[in-house]
Design a protein around this motif. Sequence first.
Motif, mmCIF file in Angstrom:
data_model
loop_
_atom_site.group_PDB
_atom_site.id
_atom_site.type_symbol
_atom_site.label_atom_id
_atom_site.label_comp_id
_atom_site.label_asym_id
_atom_site.label_seq_id
_atom_site.Cartn_x
_atom_site.Cartn_y
_atom_site.Cartn_z
ATOM 1 N N PHE A 161 0.795 -1.227 0.000
ATOM 2 C CA PHE A 161 0.000 0.000 0.000
ATOM 3 C C PHE A 161 0.832 1.283 0.000
ATOM 4 O O PHE A 161 0.318 2.351 -0.294
ATOM 5 C CB PHE A 161 -0.955 -0.001 1.199
ATOM 6 N N LEU A 162 2.120 1.182 0.362
ATOM 7 C CA LEU A 162 2.972 2.372 0.352
ATOM 8 C C LEU A 162 4.142 2.237 -0.618
ATOM 9 O O LEU A 162 4.954 3.169 -0.731
ATOM 10 C CB LEU A 162 3.514 2.646 1.773
ATOM 11 N N ASP A 163 4.255 1.086 -1.276
ATOM 12 C CA ASP A 163 5.378 0.820 -2.177
ATOM 13 C C ASP A 163 6.715 1.033 -1.477
ATOM 14 O O ASP A 163 7.686 1.517 -2.063
ATOM 15 C CB ASP A 163 5.300 1.709 -3.427
ATOM 16 N N TYR A 164 6.752 0.670 -0.199
ATOM 17 C CA TYR A 164 7.962 0.815 0.593
ATOM 18 C C TYR A 164 8.337 -0.565 1.126
ATOM 19 O O TYR A 164 7.661 -1.118 1.984
ATOM 20 C CB TYR A 164 7.724 1.795 1.748
ATOM 21 N N ARG A 165 9.393 -1.141 0.580
ATOM 22 C CA ARG A 165 9.835 -2.476 0.984
ATOM 23 C C ARG A 165 11.044 -2.375 1.904
ATOM 24 O O ARG A 165 12.106 -1.875 1.506
ATOM 25 C CB ARG A 165 10.165 -3.339 -0.231
ATOM 26 N N THR A 340 -15.505 -4.314 4.082
ATOM 27 C CA THR A 340 -14.196 -3.857 3.640
ATOM 28 C C THR A 340 -13.565 -3.070 4.774
ATOM 29 O O THR A 340 -14.252 -2.455 5.596
ATOM 30 C CB THR A 340 -14.311 -2.970 2.384
ATOM 31 N N SER A 341 -12.261 -3.101 4.833
ATOM 32 C CA SER A 341 -11.529 -2.323 5.835
ATOM 33 C C SER A 341 -11.026 -1.007 5.262
ATOM 34 O O SER A 341 -10.352 -0.257 5.954
ATOM 35 C CB SER A 341 -10.348 -3.144 6.370
ATOM 36 N N ARG A 342 -11.357 -0.722 4.015
ATOM 37 C CA ARG A 342 -10.908 0.521 3.397
ATOM 38 C C ARG A 342 -11.716 1.704 3.917
ATOM 39 O O ARG A 342 -12.818 1.547 4.459
ATOM 40 C CB ARG A 342 -11.022 0.424 1.879
ATOM 41 N N ALA A 509 3.968 3.245 12.808
ATOM 42 C CA ALA A 509 4.282 3.118 14.234
ATOM 43 C C ALA A 509 3.189 2.353 14.958
ATOM 44 O O ALA A 509 3.456 1.519 15.832
ATOM 45 C CB ALA A 509 4.459 4.502 14.853
ATOM 46 N N ASN A 510 1.941 2.627 14.588
ATOM 47 C CA ASN A 510 0.822 1.941 15.225
ATOM 48 C C ASN A 510 0.870 0.443 14.946
ATOM 49 O O ASN A 510 0.687 -0.378 15.861
ATOM 50 C CB ASN A 510 -0.490 2.545 14.709
ATOM 51 N N MET A 511 1.116 0.082 13.691
ATOM 52 C CA MET A 511 1.194 -1.339 13.341
ATOM 53 C C MET A 511 2.359 -2.013 14.052
ATOM 54 O O MET A 511 2.237 -3.149 14.527
ATOM 55 C CB MET A 511 1.339 -1.496 11.830
ATOM 56 N N THR A 512 3.485 -1.331 14.141
ATOM 57 C CA THR A 512 4.673 -1.915 14.762
ATOM 58 C C THR A 512 4.463 -2.105 16.255
ATOM 59 O O THR A 512 4.807 -3.155 16.827
ATOM 60 C CB THR A 512 5.899 -1.024 14.510
ATOM 61 N N PHE A 513 3.903 -1.090 16.915
ATOM 62 C CA PHE A 513 3.633 -1.179 18.355
ATOM 63 C C PHE A 513 2.675 -2.331 18.636
ATOM 64 O O PHE A 513 2.884 -3.128 19.558
ATOM 65 C CB PHE A 513 3.038 0.136 18.850
ATOM 66 N N LYS A 514 1.608 -2.410 17.837
ATOM 67 C CA LYS A 514 0.635 -3.497 18.023
ATOM 68 C C LYS A 514 1.305 -4.852 17.845
ATOM 69 O O LYS A 514 1.054 -5.786 18.624
ATOM 70 C CB LYS A 514 -0.517 -3.342 17.027
ATOM 71 N N CYS A 515 2.147 -4.960 16.834
ATOM 72 C CA CYS A 515 2.797 -6.238 16.556
ATOM 73 C C CYS A 515 3.680 -6.681 17.715
ATOM 74 O O CYS A 515 3.611 -7.831 18.160
ATOM 75 C CB CYS A 515 3.616 -6.130 15.273
ATOM 76 N N TYR A 516 4.487 -5.783 18.239
ATOM 77 C CA TYR A 516 5.394 -6.155 19.329
ATOM 78 C C TYR A 516 4.635 -6.391 20.633
ATOM 79 O O TYR A 516 4.927 -7.338 21.365
ATOM 80 C CB TYR A 516 6.461 -5.078 19.518
ATOM 81 N N GLU A 591 -4.891 -5.809 4.156
ATOM 82 C CA GLU A 591 -5.670 -4.575 4.075
ATOM 83 C C GLU A 591 -6.376 -4.289 5.391
ATOM 84 O O GLU A 591 -6.486 -3.132 5.817
ATOM 85 C CB GLU A 591 -6.698 -4.693 2.945
ATOM 86 N N THR A 592 -6.858 -5.337 6.053
ATOM 87 C CA THR A 592 -7.490 -5.159 7.361
ATOM 88 C C THR A 592 -6.484 -4.630 8.368
ATOM 89 O O THR A 592 -6.771 -3.720 9.158
ATOM 90 C CB THR A 592 -8.082 -6.498 7.845
ATOM 91 N N PHE A 593 -5.300 -5.202 8.363
ATOM 92 C CA PHE A 593 -4.233 -4.751 9.259
ATOM 93 C C PHE A 593 -3.855 -3.299 8.956
ATOM 94 O O PHE A 593 -3.700 -2.475 9.855
ATOM 95 C CB PHE A 593 -3.017 -5.667 9.087
ATOM 96 N N TRP A 594 -3.721 -2.989 7.655
ATOM 97 C CA TRP A 594 -3.371 -1.636 7.230
ATOM 98 C C TRP A 594 -4.523 -0.677 7.543
ATOM 99 O O TRP A 594 -4.286 0.448 8.015
ATOM 100 C CB TRP A 594 -3.055 -1.632 5.750
ATOM 101 N N GLY A 595 -5.762 -1.094 7.310
ATOM 102 C CA GLY A 595 -6.900 -0.235 7.619
ATOM 103 C C GLY A 595 -6.979 0.094 9.091
ATOM 104 O O GLY A 595 -7.292 1.233 9.478
#
Length: 763
Positions: A161-165, A340-342, A509-516, A591-595
């Motif tokens: 979704f961000l084209d950032y690998r 949808t999570s969009r 940051a939100n996704m990373t914090f949630k993951c850890y 997409e759900t995770f990203w949403g």
Amino acid sequence: MADEAAPCQKATYLTEKRSADFNEKIHADDIALEEEQENSPIEAVRLVVPITDDPTLPVVTFRFWLLSFLFTALGATIQQYYFFRSTSGAFSIFFVNLVTFSLGKGLARIMPTAKITLFGQDLSLNPGPFNIKEHALIGIAVSTGASAAYAIDILSATDIFLDYRINFLGSMIIIITTQCCGYGMAGLLRKYLVYPAEMVWWSNLVQVVFYNTLHNTDQFQKIRLIRGWSSMKFFWIVVSITFIYQFIPQWVAPVLIYFDWICWIKPFDMNFWALFSSMSGAGIGSLSFDWTSIGGATMWLPLSAQLCSLSGIIFNYWIIFPILWMNNVLGMKTIGRPLTSRLFTDDGVFFDINKSLTDKYELDEEKYDKGPPANMAPMYALGFMTSFIALAGCCSHVFFFHGKEIWAQWKTAFGSEKEDIHTKMMKVYPEVPQLWYGVFYVIMAILACIGCEFYGTQLPWWGLLLALALGFVLTLPIGVMNAVTGYGPGLNVITELVIGYILPGKPIANMTFKCYGYMAMYMCNALMSDLKLGHYMKIPPRSMFVGQFWGTIVGAFFNYITMILIIDSQRDALSKKKPDPNGLWTGQRVETFWGSGLIYGALGPARMFSFHAKYWFVYIGFLIGFIAPGLIWLLSKKFPKYDWAKVNIAIFAGGMGAFPNGYSVGVLPSLFVALTSQWYIATYKKEFWKKYVFILSAALDTGAAFTGLVIFLFLGGGISPKLAVKIPSWWGNHVTEEGTNAPFYQVNRCGAFKQQWQSGTEL
């Protein structure tokens, strides 16, 4: 005289032998009585876990390294493959145990006894017969690594979704540290959650029975099933049949996955599409002939839990959903995409968050405020509410129905000086010092900080430490619930809510914090469960340390490789730039995770869920979750003859949020299989159920998993597009190409081409 003396000598010998046998039996009985007095206080554990051990058995062998590597790699690849599929599949641990048993026995017969040097240690290629501890450690290593790592969500979301690998090194650091921080915590907490007898970890008892059946008796080989087949022969025949059959729904005729027969009555009616399509709508009455949409667990999971979950699905998607849709609540029809999570604008146009982000992928509030506000699909907002119901409901249900029992067991576990018999037996092996686990945890935390600071996660080092601290604090009580009751809540929603208030405007940051935060707790519980299995199987603690870490490393590598192959070959389908015509590949989980990261991270919970905001009602979920189990508990006092404890609001709410990704398949088939296996057969054909259910479940899941892997690697072009084999277009897989005037657009024959409906669009 010699002939006369022989019978006397023979009689004397037999008398002495009988006396010796008698004395030996008395001695054995005394030992058995002593051991019986020292056995586990938990009845189920006494019944299935032996209080015998052979400390001389080799554990970390060449066979362990070879077989654990092969099956962890295979399992991690299969699980990661299904992560991007519209249907889910499982890599059965029963399959692993059965096949590694055969391969281990075979290697023991054919391998030479020569020694090799591995990791600085001399290792015999064949140290003797393939033994139960060696086998169990292979299974533990595989179960540790053969999964779809949660960190893949972060890497996939930023890539798609961000084209950032994030590069290979950064990705591996993130994957490994999210898995291993929980490992360090498990070692530090094992004194409280592994050693006490009251910490049972119930799912392990099935594995203990399975391993001991294979290794300690000939019962497994003597069992004869249909037509006199051995269990192993039956297993492989069912695997083969399932493997062949699964090509029909998975490749030849995908319409059998989404058999939305009701929708065919009015296929170009938008209301019928929303209510009856299992690919985009509620899937009311939908059928599926794909085993991966049902799963083997439906054959043996407790029926009450399954009925709670399926009831939640039916209540939310078959009752609440139609009410919201037909009344266009919160603009549900205007958005036009029920599940949808969009995010969307008020007029139903897709909200492109990238236009409101800075170069650092943070929210530019000035840009956002100039444009139309973002809106969620009402069912997605309701999904957050059900998550809060499940979390609060779990705690409340345990408090009301199991509070006294857990408190008594807690006091026994932490206040008693008497050690469990299995803990005593494990003292013969060198323990892993707490310092090892402590240093390991610190190293993983430092690596995690480096990964967060240097690889564009937006999460500062102190945020990472806060996530680990949150996970550490909540792991002990949740671990007790898991060990004693077999169920515990997750931390994914709470973690993203906390960091959403602390660091608004930062989705990564939100996704990373949630993951850890979430994974620290989740992996700690999973690894402690494995430590308890090692405890029951008498596997040396230091061998467990090696096996779990080895499985994690191997699994992380193959998770990453599989993710890259799939994203590079299916990017357009995963990002929704071009729909997958057969509906097999989906980026909905990512997409759900990203949403969720956008809602809690970029926009922030204060903007989306405050009392003056559009979705203020989600916090009511906490209130419902806390109160509902109390009301059920009062009913149990009023009507005690009913088992009200089985009415679990947390599981019911979990079912309500089962399909945020919009692929609501398998409800009716799962209900049918569950009732057939867990009610009819288990009640009226008990011996048949005991004999067949686990091996049949394992065989069906294994065959389906292999079909999916073959389709992905070869027929689907996973290894190389040149290997792809495409089935010619026909009714079972036909989807119209863009630019044609044909009416159908989805493989389930439910939905108009380019949203050009004949009816049902009136608002």
